[in-house]
Design an enzyme around this catalytic site. Structure first.
Site, PDB file in Angstrom:
ATOM      1  N   LYS A  22       0.833  -1.210   0.000  1.00 29.80           N
ATOM      2  CA  LYS A  22       0.000   0.000   0.000  1.00 29.80           C
ATOM      3  C   LYS A  22       0.865   1.257   0.000  1.00 29.80           C
ATOM      4  CE  LYS A  22      -2.808   0.989   3.668  1.00 29.80           C
ATOM      5  NZ  LYS A  22      -2.655   2.392   4.105  1.00 29.80           N
ATOM      6  N   SER A  23       1.874   1.295   0.849  1.00 27.92           N
ATOM      7  CA  SER A  23       2.721   2.492   0.930  1.00 27.92           C
ATOM      8  C   SER A  23       3.432   2.750  -0.398  1.00 27.92           C
ATOM      9  CB  SER A  23       3.771   2.314   2.034  1.00 27.92           C
ATOM     10  OG  SER A  23       3.148   2.308   3.293  1.00 27.92           O
ATOM     11  N   ARG A  27       2.834   5.944  -3.265  1.00 35.62           N
ATOM     12  CA  ARG A  27       3.967   6.757  -3.714  1.00 35.62           C
ATOM     13  C   ARG A  27       4.169   6.630  -5.217  1.00 35.62           C
ATOM     14  NH1 ARG A  27       4.256   5.665   1.508  1.00 35.62           N
ATOM     15  NH2 ARG A  27       5.488   6.951   2.928  1.00 35.62           N
ATOM     16  N   GLY A  94      -4.942   8.186   5.277  1.00 28.72           N
ATOM     17  CA  GLY A  94      -4.015   9.139   5.881  1.00 28.72           C
ATOM     18  C   GLY A  94      -2.803   9.361   4.994  1.00 28.72           C
ATOM     19  N   ARG A 122      -8.280  12.540  12.512  1.00 30.68           N
ATOM     20  CA  ARG A 122      -6.862  12.244  12.750  1.00 30.68           C
ATOM     21  C   ARG A 122      -6.021  13.534  12.782  1.00 30.68           C
ATOM     22  NH1 ARG A 122      -5.155   7.184   9.160  1.00 30.68           N
ATOM     23  NH2 ARG A 122      -3.292   7.425  10.449  1.00 30.68           N
ATOM     24  N   SER A 167       7.291   9.307  12.033  1.00 32.79           N
ATOM     25  CA  SER A 167       6.166   9.157  11.117  1.00 32.79           C
ATOM     26  C   SER A 167       6.636   9.296   9.683  1.00 32.79           C
ATOM     27  CB  SER A 167       5.095  10.220  11.402  1.00 32.79           C
ATOM     28  OG  SER A 167       4.232  10.333  10.279  1.00 32.79           O
ATOM     29  N   ASP A 315       2.004  -0.964  11.860  1.00 32.97           N
ATOM     30  CA  ASP A 315       0.667  -1.315  11.349  1.00 32.97           C
ATOM     31  C   ASP A 315       0.233  -2.718  11.761  1.00 32.97           C
ATOM     32  OD1 ASP A 315       0.368   1.145  10.189  1.00 32.97           O
ATOM     33  OD2 ASP A 315       1.101   0.504   8.233  1.00 32.97           O
ATOM     34  N   ARG A 346      -6.285   2.367  18.032  1.00 36.17           N
ATOM     35  CA  ARG A 346      -6.057   0.914  17.984  1.00 36.17           C
ATOM     36  C   ARG A 346      -5.726   0.323  19.352  1.00 36.17           C
ATOM     37  NH1 ARG A 346      -3.127   0.487  12.027  1.00 36.17           N
ATOM     38  NH2 ARG A 346      -5.083   0.480  10.864  1.00 36.17           N
ATOM     39  N   ARG A 388      -7.445  -2.997   9.447  1.00 35.93           N
ATOM     40  CA  ARG A 388      -6.521  -3.936  10.101  1.00 35.93           C
ATOM     41  C   ARG A 388      -7.167  -4.608  11.321  1.00 35.93           C
ATOM     42  NH1 ARG A 388      -2.428  -3.212   6.717  1.00 35.93           N
ATOM     43  NH2 ARG A 388      -1.754  -1.095   6.256  1.00 35.93           N
TER      44      ARG A 388
HETATM   45  C1  S3P Z   1       2.507   4.959   6.171  1.00 36.37           C
HETATM   46  C2  S3P Z   1       3.134   5.303   7.325  1.00 36.37           C
HETATM   47  C3  S3P Z   1       2.701   4.843   8.641  1.00 36.37           C
HETATM   48  C4  S3P Z   1       1.647   3.756   8.577  1.00 36.37           C
HETATM   49  C5  S3P Z   1       0.647   3.968   7.507  1.00 36.37           C
HETATM   50  C6  S3P Z   1       1.302   4.112   6.157  1.00 36.37           C
HETATM   51  C7  S3P Z   1       3.061   5.444   4.898  1.00 36.37           C
HETATM   52  O1  S3P Z   1       2.204   5.934   9.365  1.00 36.37           O
HETATM   53  O2  S3P Z   1       1.029   3.594   9.824  1.00 36.37           O
HETATM   54  O3  S3P Z   1      -0.265   2.886   7.457  1.00 36.37           O
HETATM   55  O4  S3P Z   1       2.729   4.907   3.831  1.00 36.37           O
HETATM   56  O5  S3P Z   1       3.885   6.376   4.942  1.00 36.37           O
HETATM   57  P1  S3P Z   1       3.186   6.982  10.061  1.00 36.37           P
HETATM   58  O6  S3P Z   1       3.192   8.207   9.249  1.00 36.37           O
HETATM   59  O7  S3P Z   1       2.596   7.205  11.392  1.00 36.37           O
HETATM   60  O8  S3P Z   1       4.563   6.391  10.085  1.00 36.37           O
END
Ligand code: S3P
Length: 426
Positions: A22-23, A27, A94, A122, A167, A315, A346, A388
């Site tokens: 997903k990440s 990107r 997010g 958030r 983060s 996660d 969570r 999740r």
């Molecule tokens: C993510 C970073 C994480 C993760 C989220 C995806 C990302 O959050 O929990 O599911 O793709 O950069 P953080 O920004 O708190 O590290």
């Protein structure tokens, strides 16, 4: 969707693949829009979060096409995005909202980001503060701390910004804004977070400087389109590893998973719990090490998770806690206050669900203690609208005599469309 009933029907003996990371998928789409040329993305994850990023780059003028085997994105070039005609809806994502914030801070037009009721709760000040410091107009509801967010940016100054928490999303927002600024922008991190942004931007031609405790980006590069094969998502593979550890006689291998060291902390936690987990690197994809994750059923022992182990498994705590509920003895997670700011809180949500199955759980502001190994009772779990938690409770159901139900199981589609069909064979 009605409540989903889940129970084990014998050992899981499988070799399988999971959807794209997903990440990396977010990107690949977002950065392709900033590149010069056309990017071909293979294995793009098809969940609702990534769809939100796709719709966002389309709203900003990038053309995205499905070619069957891949997705093609015609980039606009850095600083060349188009003003969106409407508010951009980031849905539950997010990552879309925070990474896009960094990009929009670099554009001179007006843009507005919103999301679903979970995302609008958030914290966003952590992203808006550095962007404002760099010279962008960056506003939000609730004293600039929550979405909807409003941007009018351009002419950014480079900045050295110390992140209040580890983060990857905040780090990425700062680096993406830094791409649009003259000079080098630095993100100083209290602990290392996932580094997909750094890897991908470097592959596209940006100068990325990685030093202990901080990462910098030199502004205003020419970004070239780089084709990408998205590796499998280790966070999705985690549910299969857990399922194998919950059903006696199981043996599961997940092929082609990203083994990026910033993402595989969960598998190391499993090894510390005594689980037979093997990670075998087989190659690279999209600048990420890739390989297979193999897990066999075995008894688990409760462990203490130290704060420094948290970011690389951030996660996976819902599913980690599900396993802690069956592990012998106590498990404790500390230094994980960030879990309260994910798709749901969570810590409270998972504790409440585990208690429904008769598990003893104590929470504290930055973690929880779980006493595992007792008999689990049938339960009607709730997903809290959190993908999740839905999947974590779904796999825990496999260990409950008589099974369990999951209400709101459809939330899994945010990151893992088809999960229930693959798990239950329906
Ligand atoms: C993510 C970073 C994480 C993760 C989220 C995806 C990302 O959050 O929990 O599911 O793709 O950069 P953080 O920004 O708190 O590290």
């Amino acid at each position: 969707m009605e409540a989903l009933s889940i129970s084990a029907s014998g050992p899981l003996v499988r070799e399988l693949a999971v959807p794209g990371d997903k990440s990396v998928s977010h990107r690949a789409l977002l950065f392709a829009a900033l590149a010069e040329g056309t990017t071909r993305i293979e294995g793009l994850q098809a969940g609702l979060d990534v769809l939100a990023s796709r719709r966002a780059v389309e709203a900003l003028g990038a053309v995205v096409q499905d070619t069957g085997a891949a997705v093609r994105v015609e980039g606009r070039g850095l600083g060349q995005l188009a003003e969106p005609a409407d508010v951009i809806d980031c849905a539950n994502s997010g990552t879309t909202m925070r990474l896009l914030s960094g990009i929009l801070a670099g554009q001179s037009f007006l843009s507005v980001l919103t999301g679903d009721r979970h995302l609008r709760r958030r914290p966003m000040a952590r992203v808006l503060d550095p962007l404002r410091e760099m010279g962008a107009l960056a506003l939000g509801r609730d004293e600039d701390s929550r979405a909807p967010l409003v941007f009018r940016g351009g002419s950014l100054r480079a900045l050295t910004w110390t992140l209040p928490v580890a983060s990857a999303q905040v780090k990425s927002a700062v680096l993406l804004a830094g791409l649009h600024a003259r000079g080098t922008t630095w993100a100083v991190e209290p602990a290392p977070s996932r580094d997909h942004t750094e890897r991908m931007l470097a592959a596209m031609g940006a100068v990325v400087r990685t030093e202990p405790g901080r990462v910098g980006i030199v502004g205003r590069p020419r970004l070239r389109a780089v084709d990408c094969v998205v590796p499998g998502d280790p966070s999705s593979a985690a549910f299969w590893a857990a399922a194998a550890l919950l059903v006696p006689g199981s043996r599961v291998t997940v092929r082609g998973v990203s083994l990026n060291p910033t993402r595989i902390g969960f598998f190391h936690l499993l090894q510390r719990m005594g689980a037979p987990v093997t990670l075998t690197e087989t190659g690279t994809a999209c600048g990420e090490p890739v390989g297979d994750v193999s897990v066999e059923y075995g008894p688990l022992q409760g462990i203490q998770v130290a704060p420094e182990e948290v970011p690389a498994a951030i996660d996976e705590f819902p599913v980690f806690c599900a396993l802690a509920a069956v592990a012998r003895g106590e498990s404790e997670v500390r230094g994980a206050a960030e879990l309260r700011h994910k798709e749901s809180d969570r810590i409270d949500a998972v504790a409440g669900e585990l208690r429904k199955a008769g598990v003893a759980v104590d929470t504290c502001p930055d973690g929880m203690r779980i006493t595992g190994g007792g008999r689990l009772s049938p339960a009607r779990f709730e997903s809290h609208g959190d993908h999740r938690i839905a999947m974590a409770m779904g796999v825990l159901a496999l260990a409950i005599p008589g099974g369990a139900q999951v209400v709101g199981a459809e939330a899994a589609a945010v990151s893992y469309p088809g999960f229930w069909e693959q798990l239950l064979g329906v």
